[in-house]
Motif scaffolding. Structure first.
Motif, PDB file in Angstrom:
ATOM      1  N   SER A 120       0.858  -1.182   0.000  1.00  0.00           N
ATOM      2  CA  SER A 120       0.000   0.000   0.000  1.00  0.00           C
ATOM      3  C   SER A 120       0.895   1.232   0.000  1.00  0.00           C
ATOM      4  O   SER A 120       2.094   1.152   0.312  1.00  0.00           O
ATOM      5  N   GLN A 121       0.345   2.378  -0.333  1.00  0.00           N
ATOM      6  CA  GLN A 121       1.144   3.604  -0.335  1.00  0.00           C
ATOM      7  C   GLN A 121       1.622   3.950   1.069  1.00  0.00           C
ATOM      8  O   GLN A 121       2.731   4.469   1.249  1.00  0.00           O
ATOM      9  N   GLU A 122       0.811   3.645   2.075  1.00  0.00           N
ATOM     10  CA  GLU A 122       1.227   3.879   3.457  1.00  0.00           C
ATOM     11  C   GLU A 122       2.414   3.003   3.816  1.00  0.00           C
ATOM     12  O   GLU A 122       3.377   3.466   4.444  1.00  0.00           O
ATOM     13  N   GLU A 123       2.372   1.744   3.408  1.00  0.00           N
ATOM     14  CA  GLU A 123       3.493   0.834   3.689  1.00  0.00           C
ATOM     15  C   GLU A 123       4.744   1.266   2.936  1.00  0.00           C
ATOM     16  O   GLU A 123       5.859   1.232   3.486  1.00  0.00           O
ATOM     17  N   ASN A 230       6.235  -1.790  -7.893  1.00  0.00           N
ATOM     18  CA  ASN A 230       4.959  -1.829  -7.169  1.00  0.00           C
ATOM     19  C   ASN A 230       3.762  -1.496  -8.054  1.00  0.00           C
ATOM     20  O   ASN A 230       2.718  -1.060  -7.569  1.00  0.00           O
ATOM     21  N   ALA A 233       0.284  -3.366  -7.434  1.00  0.00           N
ATOM     22  CA  ALA A 233      -0.482  -3.130  -6.208  1.00  0.00           C
ATOM     23  C   ALA A 233      -1.735  -2.318  -6.513  1.00  0.00           C
ATOM     24  O   ALA A 233      -1.679  -1.352  -7.280  1.00  0.00           O
ATOM     25  N   GLY A 235      -4.277   0.503  -6.545  1.00  0.00           N
ATOM     26  CA  GLY A 235      -4.146   1.913  -6.208  1.00  0.00           C
ATOM     27  C   GLY A 235      -2.732   2.443  -6.237  1.00  0.00           C
ATOM     28  O   GLY A 235      -2.440   3.495  -5.638  1.00  0.00           O
ATOM     29  N   SER A 236      -1.843   1.752  -6.928  1.00  0.00           N
ATOM     30  CA  SER A 236      -0.439   2.180  -6.980  1.00  0.00           C
ATOM     31  C   SER A 236      -0.324   3.594  -7.554  1.00  0.00           C
ATOM     32  O   SER A 236      -0.978   3.947  -8.526  1.00  0.00           O
TER      33      SER A 236
END
Length: 377
Positions: A120-123, A230, A233, A235-236
């Protein structure tokens, strides 16, 4: 487009070369160019759209800071290049990675370029989260046998080794040992107080011919390249937008999340090998030479193109004919390029606000570098 800033006597040709490039540029790149001869800044230039004080996303040029921290800790005896990563970080041994050494990891030979499920973008903005997820990831090739650019994750992987060995993050070591002592304008974790100087990355604007080339060279999100960047993923977010997130800038993700200027990048390498502002260099010549020495060379499995890496650092001598064999540094996807050339006695940094086609060190670096080397005499 105009060029502003200063050059020392004898370096006027560098300013002229930058001006000539800008005159023919279709879109304003917002460029900064800085050169140090030894510890002296002899070129300090910028173009329309930025200032010398502007802070930009430097993308993978960030990795240079991460590798310099690692080199310092190896030099101090805190890290051993030939110990296994798992001896510092036991969880990394999962899925057949137990024999990977720190040397192999730095040489992009570990094979964990991404996550099967994607981040995820947060990760992806959090090095500790990246490392925790990759510990259990199976490698995408037999570790040590091949190499491939760990573009989004190498800073997190090396950073976790640093954290397990010392109890402190790579970002904390960088701030204490490198950035703060030398007053460098390159940040792994941009303070809120510096935000007014940040300029967001602008998208590249390829020509119709370049668009056709991009389409022809496209790869699927589930290819090794796609996984490494990435793109599989949900919503990348496009790489060019990565530093435009305040979360990324605040965290200082050590692979591509650094924020800085050409002054900061060139100054960092000058501090490493020549010393800066009356302070001694922080790397010994033998340490710099070991990290510059080529450890992986040939076809990069991620990019599918010929590349050469030292211990983390790009070996630019295989790409730029003007650079000495023992030069070391890193480029960034926006077009940035920064390195030290100890043999020829200079450091160089070029940054762009507008993302450069096709990514990596922008093509104009070749002509700018020749102007620098000729000016050095």
């Amino acid at each position: 487009m105009t060029v502003q800033g200063t050059v020392a006597a004898g370096f006027e040709a560098v300013r002229d070369e930058l001006a000539a490039f800008l005159a023919g540029a279709e879109h304003a790149p917002g460029a900064q160019l800085v050169v140090h001869r030894g510890g002296e800044r002899v070129v300090d230039l910028w173009s329309d759209g930025v200032s010398g004080e502007s802070l930009l996303g430097v993308f993978s040029s960030t990795k240079g800071a991460a590798y310099l921290v690692t080199a310092l800790l190896v030099q101090d005896g805190v890290l051993d290049l030939d110990r296994t990563v798992a001896s510092y970080w036991p969880e990394f041994a999962a899925e057949g990675k137990g024999g990977v050494t720190l040397r192999e990891l730095l040489a992009h030979r570990a094979g964990v370029v991404g996550l099967d499920a994607g981040f995820s973008q947060e990760e992806l903005a959090d090095d500790r989260a990246i490392a925790a997820l990759l510990a259990g990831q199976r490698p995408f090739w037999q570790p040590g046998r091949f190499f491939g650019y760990h573009g989004y994750v190498i800073g997190a992987l090396v950073g976790e080794v640093v954290f397990r060995a010392t109890g402190r993050t790579l970002q904390e070591w960088y701030e204490e040992r490198i950035r703060a002592p030398y007053g460098l304008d390159l940040w792994l974790g941009l303070p809120e107080s510096e935000e007014p100087r940040f300029l967001s990355t602008l998208p590249m604007l390829p020509t119709p011919e370049q668009r056709a080339e991009i389409k022809a060279a496209a790869y699927t999100p589930y290819s090794l390249t796609g996984i490494a960047y990435n793109e599989h993923a949900p919503g990348s977010v496009a790489l060019e937008d990565f530093p435009n997130s305040r979360t990324v800038r605040a965290n200082g993700q050590a692979s591509v999340g650094g924020i800085g200027s050409a002054r900061g990048l060139s100054g960092m390498y000058a501090a490493a090998v020549f010393g800066l502002d009356g302070r001694d260099p922080f790397l010994k010549p033998d340490t710099a030479a070991e990290f510059a020495r080529i450890h992986s060379e040939g076809k990069d499995l991620v990019s599918g193109t010929p590349k050469a890496f030292g211990l983390g650092f790009h070996s630019f001598a295989t790409h730029f004919s003007s650079i000495a064999a023992d030069a070391f540094g890193h480029s960034g996807a926006s077009g940035s390029l920064a390195f030290a050339d100890p043999r020829q006695g200079f450091t160089y940094a070029y940054t762009r606000r507008r993302y450069a086609y096709p990514g990596g060190a922008a093509p104009e670096n070749e002509r700018l570098l020749w102007a620098v080397v000729r000016s050095l005499g």
